[in-house]
Motif scaffolding. Structure first.
Motif, PDB file in Angstrom:
ATOM      1  N   LEU A  35       0.867  -1.232  -0.044  1.00 34.47           N
ATOM      2  CA  LEU A  35      -0.050  -0.065   0.121  1.00 34.47           C
ATOM      3  C   LEU A  35       0.993   1.256  -0.145  1.00 34.47           C
ATOM      4  N   LYS A  36       2.137   1.086   0.382  1.00 35.80           N
ATOM      5  CA  LYS A  36       3.067   2.270   0.624  1.00 35.80           C
ATOM      6  C   LYS A  36       3.569   2.703  -0.738  1.00 35.80           C
ATOM      7  N   GLU A  84       5.372   3.785   9.072  1.00 34.58           N
ATOM      8  CA  GLU A  84       4.335   4.840   8.671  1.00 34.58           C
ATOM      9  C   GLU A  84       4.985   6.009   8.824  1.00 34.58           C
ATOM     10  N   LEU A  95      -1.124   5.913   5.881  1.00 32.82           N
ATOM     11  CA  LEU A  95      -1.930   4.568   6.292  1.00 32.82           C
ATOM     12  C   LEU A  95      -3.013   4.581   7.569  1.00 32.82           C
ATOM     13  N   THR A 171      -6.451   1.079   5.646  1.00 34.79           N
ATOM     14  CA  THR A 171      -5.693   1.648   6.505  1.00 34.79           C
ATOM     15  C   THR A 171      -4.757   0.624   7.343  1.00 34.79           C
TER      16      THR A 171
END
Length: 239
Positions: A35-36, A84, A95, A171
């Protein structure tokens, strides 16, 4: 422009020693890095030979772990916090959840599921199933309850239509919960012929959206891998 970090993720391998193995913590970190949008290498570690790998790369630790620019990081929660913080906007997406309640949604499901699925006594099954089901009902209620941003758009809305725990985007909370829910779904079907009730509309919607996401679907272990992992602890109930 700053040079991109070198990131290596080490996770549990499947029985074939190559594919993704059954480990919700491993899948959680895999999803976060995906996702990053970070460049990273993925290594699946055969747990039968893991002692040698861990002794060389991360002495005294367990899977999963990462190596970030030659620095080994081993605690899943701390790795999540580190990623994060370090993989931050504007280069990487944020996220973390907007609402702290999203972080705790569904947190009691896995514990009640474990008690339910490891029980060998048919006489206790109904009570344990009810306790487990109540955790799903509680999660469903959270997913059906409009969040403040939805109420800001429409103060009269009574039912949430959001895709995920904290909104319409995945998330950190989803990366933690979804791998566990997938295990729950697969194992309960096999050992108790239990499926998540369709009446739980919020939870059903949540999983339907998640399975359409490459970041979730392609990081899940195959069902047979999950069932093999649970074969030593899950109990069929004698009729």
């Amino acid at each position: 422009m700053a040079e991109a970090p070198k990131i290596e993720l080490f996770i549990k391998a499947s029985i074939d020693a190559q594919s993704v193995g059954n480990c919700p913590f491993c899948q959680r970190l895999f999803m976060i890095l995906w996702l990053k949008g970070a460049n990273f290498t993925l290594s699946t570690v055969d747990t039968r030979k893991a002692a040698d790998v861990l002794k060389t790369l991360a002495p005294g630790s367990q899977l999963p772990f990462i190596i970030y620019n030659d620095e080994v990081k081993t605690d899943t929660n701390k790795i999540e916090e580190f990623l994060e913080e370090i993989l931050a906007p504007p280069t990487y997406p944020k996220l973390c959840c907007r609402y702290k309640e999203s972080n705790g949604a569904g947190e009691d499901i896995f514990r009640k599921f474990s008690a339910y699925i490891k029980n060998p006594n048919p006489g206790l099954n109904d009570r344990l199933e009810k306790n487990f089901l109540m955790t799903l009902v509680k999660l469903n209620l959270y997913l059906m309850t409009p969040l403040p941003y939805e109420l800001d758009k429409d103060p009269d809305v009574t039912e949430s239509k959001r895709h995920y725990l904290d909104g319409d985007s995945l998330t950190l909370a989803d990366c933690n919960l979804l791998p566990k829910l997938h295990i729950v779904k697969v194992v309960c079907k096999e050992y108790r012929n239990f499926t998540i009730p369709a009446e739980l509309k919020g939870l059903t919607r949540y999983l339907e959206h998640a399975y359409k996401e490459d970041v979730f679907h392609h990081t899940c272990p195959v069902d047979s891998e999950i069932l093999e992992a649970y074969s030593a602890v899950a109990k069929y109930l004698s009729k």
